[in-house]
Design a protein around this motif. Structure first.
Motif, PDB file in Angstrom:
ATOM      1  N   GLN A 190      -2.726  -2.146  -9.502  1.00 23.51           N
ATOM      2  CA  GLN A 190      -1.405  -2.310 -10.106  1.00 23.51           C
ATOM      3  C   GLN A 190      -0.303  -2.358  -9.062  1.00 23.51           C
ATOM      4  N   LEU A 191      -0.481  -1.643  -7.952  1.00 26.53           N
ATOM      5  CA  LEU A 191       0.535  -1.634  -6.907  1.00 26.53           C
ATOM      6  C   LEU A 191       0.580  -2.937  -6.127  1.00 26.53           C
ATOM      7  N   ASN A 192      -0.346  -3.856  -6.412  1.00 28.71           N
ATOM      8  CA  ASN A 192      -0.241  -5.197  -5.833  1.00 28.71           C
ATOM      9  C   ASN A 192       1.018  -5.896  -6.308  1.00 28.71           C
ATOM     10  N   ASP A 193       1.479  -5.518  -7.473  1.00 31.82           N
ATOM     11  CA  ASP A 193       2.729  -6.041  -8.007  1.00 31.82           C
ATOM     12  C   ASP A 193       3.860  -5.138  -7.520  1.00 31.82           C
ATOM     13  N   SER A 194       4.762  -5.685  -6.729  1.00 27.91           N
ATOM     14  CA  SER A 194       5.823  -4.868  -6.139  1.00 27.91           C
ATOM     15  C   SER A 194       6.799  -4.326  -7.168  1.00 27.91           C
ATOM     16  N   ASP A 215      -2.946   2.961  -0.899  1.00 26.56           N
ATOM     17  CA  ASP A 215      -4.206   3.489  -1.422  1.00 26.56           C
ATOM     18  C   ASP A 215      -4.066   5.011  -1.506  1.00 26.56           C
ATOM     19  N   ARG A 241       5.739   0.693 -10.070  1.00 28.39           N
ATOM     20  CA  ARG A 241       5.944   1.867  -9.222  1.00 28.39           C
ATOM     21  C   ARG A 241       5.404   3.120  -9.919  1.00 28.39           C
ATOM     22  N   ARG A 273      -4.298   1.133  -7.183  1.00 29.11           N
ATOM     23  CA  ARG A 273      -4.212   0.178  -6.070  1.00 29.11           C
ATOM     24  C   ARG A 273      -4.050  -1.243  -6.591  1.00 29.11           C
ATOM     25  N   GLY A 315      -1.587  -3.940   2.856  1.00 28.88           N
ATOM     26  CA  GLY A 315      -1.863  -4.083   1.434  1.00 28.88           C
ATOM     27  C   GLY A 315      -1.143  -3.013   0.642  1.00 28.88           C
ATOM     28  N   PRO A 316      -1.428  -2.932  -0.655  1.00 29.88           N
ATOM     29  CA  PRO A 316      -0.778  -1.916  -1.483  1.00 29.88           C
ATOM     30  C   PRO A 316      -1.228  -0.517  -1.072  1.00 29.88           C
ATOM     31  N   GLN A 373       7.584   2.034  -3.514  1.00 30.54           N
ATOM     32  CA  GLN A 373       6.707   1.854  -4.667  1.00 30.54           C
ATOM     33  C   GLN A 373       6.037   3.127  -5.148  1.00 30.54           C
TER      34      GLN A 373
END
Length: 267
Positions: A77-81, A47, A84, A75, A44-45, A179
């Motif tokens: 927002q970092l789902n979107d690659s 953490d 950054r 966490r 996952g993104p 990221q």
């Protein structure tokens, strides 16, 4: 013949014994189809709180990240690659060097701002800091002077950070992927907006009140003295220049021709 008969009888006994033994055993269970091993779980993104917890020595920062909700926000927002971040992480020793009561003097919203001030909404490598334009924009605010200014300068492998109140140094890279980059700093980054008392701007000068023009006092009217009464009977002046005038004075109306004639006779 006797030997052959004995040999045949022995074979028959062995065959019968083998059949009896085989029939007494339970039938083997049918084989199940082989199950393919599960593939590795998709990561996952990143953490931030777990990364710092694994490294150790960032208890206070982790507590702030969780209590303010910034950790979960990052966490998510970092789902979107395409999103950054760069995080400057101060360890427990850096927080211990703060003046007593520094954190307790902040309300919840100000603590959020303090944590966000350590986060840049862009991924920076250490080499990128050599070409940045100061001041940098942080998650706490824009890069306008006097708001949340953060200036980064780099000389070789040394990266220095100035907030206008604190001068800190990047002491190492804790985590970095495409990221998220986490760099350790030796001091807590204190923004001017939170820790310097703002001088209230002076009130705008009021326009001078218009001068009050007092009306000039009206001159007092002086009573006019009554003129002495005169007789209503006006003396009629006696004109002796000509007879016509004499006739006109006495109120005798005559034609013009007659008047001329009388005037000629009087001569």
């Amino acid at each position: 013949m006797a030997k052959q008969a004995f040999f045949s009888l022995s074979l028959l006994l062995v065959f019968l014994f083998q059949c009896t033994t085989t029939s007494g055993q339970p039938a083997p269970a049918p084989k199940l189809p082989a199950v393919a091993p599960a593939g590795p779980a998709t990561p996952g993104p990143p953490d931030v709180a777990k990364i710092l917890q694994k490294i150790g020595g960032f208890t206070i920062l982790i507590r702030l990240l969780k209590s303010t909700g910034v950790s979960d926000q990052l966490r998510g927002q970092l789902n979107d690659s395409n999103i950054r971040f760069t995080l400057f992480a101060a360890n427990d020793n850096a927080f211990a060097n703060l003046k007593a009561g520094t954190l307790n003097s902040l309300n919840n919203e100000e603590k959020v701002r303090l944590v966000q001030f350590h986060i840049l909404p862009t991924y920076y490598t250490l080499q990128n800091f050599q070409t940045v334009s100061n001041p940098l924009r942080t998650q706490a605010g824009d890069n306008k002077p006097g708001d949340y200014p953060l200036n980064v300068t780099s000389m070789g492998n040394q990266v220095n950070i100035s907030t206008g109140l604190v001068n800190a140094t990047v002491s190492g890279t804790l985590y970095s992927n495409f990221q998220l980059a986490i760099y350790q700093v030796d001091k807590v980054l204190l923004p001017l907006d939170l820790f310097v008392q703002k001088v209230p701007s002076p009130a705008p000068a009021l326009a001078p009140a218009p001068a009050i023009i007092k009306p000039k006092p009206k001159p007092k009217k002086t009573p006019i003295a009554a003129s002495p009464k005169t007789s209503t009977t006006t003396a009629t002046p006696t004109v002796v220049n000509s007879g016509a005038d004499s006739l006109a004075t006495h109120g005798i109306l005559v034609p013009i021709g007659v008047a001329v004639f009388i005037a000629a006779l009087s001569l």
